[in-house]
Design an enzyme around this catalytic site. Structure first.
Site, PDB file in Angstrom:
ATOM      1  N   HIS A  11       0.644  -0.775   0.069  1.00  0.00           N
ATOM      2  CA  HIS A  11      -0.382  -0.196  -0.106  1.00  0.00           C
ATOM      3  C   HIS A  11       1.014   1.245  -0.216  1.00  0.00           C
ATOM      4  O   HIS A  11       2.283   1.127  -0.065  1.00  0.00           O
ATOM      5  CB  HIS A  11      -1.224   0.040   0.836  1.00  0.00           C
ATOM      6  N   HIS A 128      12.472  -0.147   3.732  1.00  0.00           N
ATOM      7  CA  HIS A 128      12.625   0.515   5.358  1.00  0.00           C
ATOM      8  C   HIS A 128      14.116   0.960   6.149  1.00  0.00           C
ATOM      9  O   HIS A 128      13.856   2.116   6.804  1.00  0.00           O
ATOM     10  CB  HIS A 128      11.443  -0.088   6.123  1.00  0.00           C
ATOM     11  N   GLY A 289       5.614   0.540   9.442  1.00  0.00           N
ATOM     12  CA  GLY A 289       4.536   1.119  10.067  1.00  0.00           C
ATOM     13  C   GLY A 289       4.335   1.472  11.306  1.00  0.00           C
ATOM     14  O   GLY A 289       3.465   3.100  11.709  1.00  0.00           O
ATOM     15  N   THR A 506      -2.910  20.807  11.183  1.00  0.00           N
ATOM     16  CA  THR A 506      -3.857  19.308  10.722  1.00  0.00           C
ATOM     17  C   THR A 506      -3.560  19.701   9.835  1.00  0.00           C
ATOM     18  O   THR A 506      -2.931  20.970   8.510  1.00  0.00           O
ATOM     19  CB  THR A 506      -4.883  19.573  11.994  1.00  0.00           C
ATOM     20  N   SER A 507      -3.337  18.173   8.800  1.00  0.00           N
ATOM     21  CA  SER A 507      -3.097  18.331   7.372  1.00  0.00           C
ATOM     22  C   SER A 507      -4.056  18.911   6.650  1.00  0.00           C
ATOM     23  O   SER A 507      -5.980  19.240   6.853  1.00  0.00           O
ATOM     24  CB  SER A 507      -3.512  17.106   6.948  1.00  0.00           C
TER      25      SER A 507
HETATM   26 FE   LIG Z   1       6.536  -2.408   4.933  1.00  0.00          FE
END
Ligand SMILES: [Fe+2]
Length: 550
Positions: A11, A128, A289, A506-507
């Site tokens: 994702h 990562h 994540g 905030t976004s």
């Molecule tokens: Fe990942």
């Protein structure tokens, strides 16, 4: 060397361009496609590539596809094993792996002129790790790196150490044991969208008591070798399942709290093991994540053994595009430069912004200082859509695509959550002038990427109620004049008017939509939400100047 990084497998598809070891552009596909998280996190979508963001990265740097030295893809299908062997119930996993194997051909079709032979597979957790260990500020010595993820090819975690730009892996926890999948499972049980809404579970946790902690300590255990085990958990025995968008009760907050606290304990144990195994590295860099869990990050920074903890702002899968590119650039002989900021996405010149305003026939002005103009509106308790410079890489708005408001009005939280159509239990966060941080907050400093929670000092809680969460914490962004001069000026001017060195940040988006990226999207949001001022680069559009009812 010119290396394009691609994340596409699970994702948050994204692309990043690294030139001579330095990141020059990075962006998530959702900002272009306007589809939140880019795609659904299912095996059937694994072929979908970040085509628009990849094309933009190249165009923005003026680099042709055939001038690339390599394309780094943040998943290595050669490492995969049968999902059933890994203990995963994912009957279509083979399809994901099959798509990954064909990624070079898919990429060559998406980026005409690309030689598929230039595509290199980078193990997901190495990508990562590189996004943290190679992009963090220089540590002066070795950098310990901890990846805490849902899953990669066969593992969910990686502990290692970077020495002279090279990663030495120390331990990797094999699937199905996964802290990220554990949190995703809970997210699903509480009626939220997994791989997306985990931060809502973290916010919910602060309302509960960790009543099930004892049970969770039995079910989630660390092992002596630097890993951990997660048993199958019967969530319903602790709190009944919630339908999508259903009502949450105390039992759900208590369950969220229990899992959150256990997660923090496990992360602390893993980080201590890594500290010893790395020979006492003073800096820890994190990604994956789970590293977006700013409550756990703050506890790790406070109680863990490290002097400094740095978290990659794009810690989720989008950041693997950058990490994969940095890793391959290193293999090709380039030395990585630390990233200077998260503003790596699209930006527009003043001329382009003005042309967009003219085209929309909006009445605009060019005040002497857009920062002072915005501060004046904020001091009058107005809401400001703040659009400046290049957009942020990663999930946080950091003063480039932000919605700003007054922190002193307790009603601000409700108004902002209404504008954004969010749940009312969601906290909103403060940005603070760096030089005033210590007077108001305790906790990690500097915090330019909003990845730690801080304690609001008791004497300030009533003065900035909109940003003080129910547990007395706030997720602070420190603003430094050297790197963010316009935002720093806004904060200084707001303080001059109100005595408060803090603004709500905030976004800039509405519910379920990705953050605003283009000037046109900023104008669309301004036209459809009760926002008082649009600060588009140096230009101001006031709601009052539009005429009609407010
Ligand atoms: Fe990942």
């Amino acid at each position: 060397m010119r290396v394009l990084g691609i994340n596409a497998i699970f994702h948050d598809p994204a692309a990043a361009l690294v030139v001579d070891g330095r990141v020059v552009a990075a962006a998530e596909e959702e900002r272009f496609s306007r589809r939140k998280h880019g795609k659904r996190p299912v095996p059937f979508s694994a072929w979908e590539l970040p085509e628009l963001s990849a094309a933009w990265c190249l165009a923005s740097a003026g680099i042709d596809v055939d001038a690339l030295d390599a394309v780094a893809y943040s998943f290595d299908p050669g490492l995969c094993r049968d999902a059933a062997d890994l203990g995963l119930s994912d009957p279509w996993d083979w399809l994901r792996v099959d798509y990954a194997r064909r990624a070079p051909q898919f990429l060559a079709a998406a980026l005409p002129g690309l030689d598929p032979e230039k595509v290199r597979f980078v193990p997901h957790h190495v990508a990562h790790a590189a996004s943290a260990g190679l992009a963090a500020p220089p540590a002066g010595d070795d950098t310990a790196v901890l990846v805490l993820d849902g899953r990669g090819e066969v593992a969910s975690h990686l502990a290692g150490v970077y020495r002279d730009g090279r990663l030495s892996p120390l331990y990797s926890q094999q699937l199905p044991h996964s802290l990220g999948l554990l949190y995703e499972d809970l997210t699903r049980h509480l009626g939220f969208l997994h791989s997306s809404d985990e931060y809502k579970v973290m916010a919910l946790a602060s309302y509960g008591q960790p009543r099930h902690l004892g049970q969770l300590r039995d079910l989630v255990r660390v092992t002596d070798d630097g890993g951990f085990q997660v048993e199958r958990i019967d969530w319903s025995s602790m709190a009944k399942a919630v339908a999508a968008g259903g009502e949450l009760a105390e039992e759900h907050a208590d369950l969220a709290s229990s899992v959150q606290v256990r997660l923090e304990e496990v992360i602390l144990d893993l980080s201590r093991w890594l500290y010893d195994a790395s020979g006492g590295a003073t800096t820890l860099a994190m990604a994956g994540g789970v590293a977006l869990n700013c409550v756990a990050n703050a506890r790790l920074a406070a109680e863990g053994p490290y002097r400094d903890v740095w978290v990659q702002p794009a810690a989720g899968d989008s950041g693997t595009a950058l990490g994969a590119a940095l890793h391959v650039a290193g293999e090709l002989g380039d030395r990585s430069a630390p990233m200077a900021g998260a503003d790596l996405g699209r930006g527009w010149s003043e001329e382009e912004l003005e042309a967009e305003l003219r085209r929309a026939a909006l009445p605009y002005t060019r005040p002497a200082s857009i920062a002072a103009e915005a501060a004046r509106v904020l001091a009058d308790n107005g809401i400001v859509a703040w659009y400046q410079g290049r957009s942020e890489y990663g999930p946080r708005a950091l003063g480039h695509r932000s919605l700003l408001a007054h922190p002193g009005d307790p009603d601000t939280t409700r108004r902002m959550n209404d504008v954004k159509g969010r749940e009312q239990f969601r906290p909103i966060a403060p940005m603070v002038r760096a030089e005033r941080f210590a007077e108001l907050f305790d906790g990690v400093y500097p915090s330019p990427y909003m990845l730690f929670v801080h304690r609001v000092k008791p004497e300030w809680r009533d003065r900035i109620p909109a940003v003080t969460h129910v547990d007395g914490t706030a997720r602070v962004q420190t603003v430094h004049a050297e790197t963010e001069p316009v935002v720093a000026e806004l904060l200084a001017e707001f303080e001059r008017r109100t005595g408060l060195p803090v603004v709500v940040n905030t976004s800039l988006n509405t519910a379920g939509r990705p953050m605003v990226d283009t000037p046109r999207e900023a104008m669309e949001l301004f036209g459809s939400a009760p926002v008082d001022l649009l600060a588009l680069g140096p230009f101001a559009v006031h709601r009052g100047a539009l005429g009609g009812a407010r």
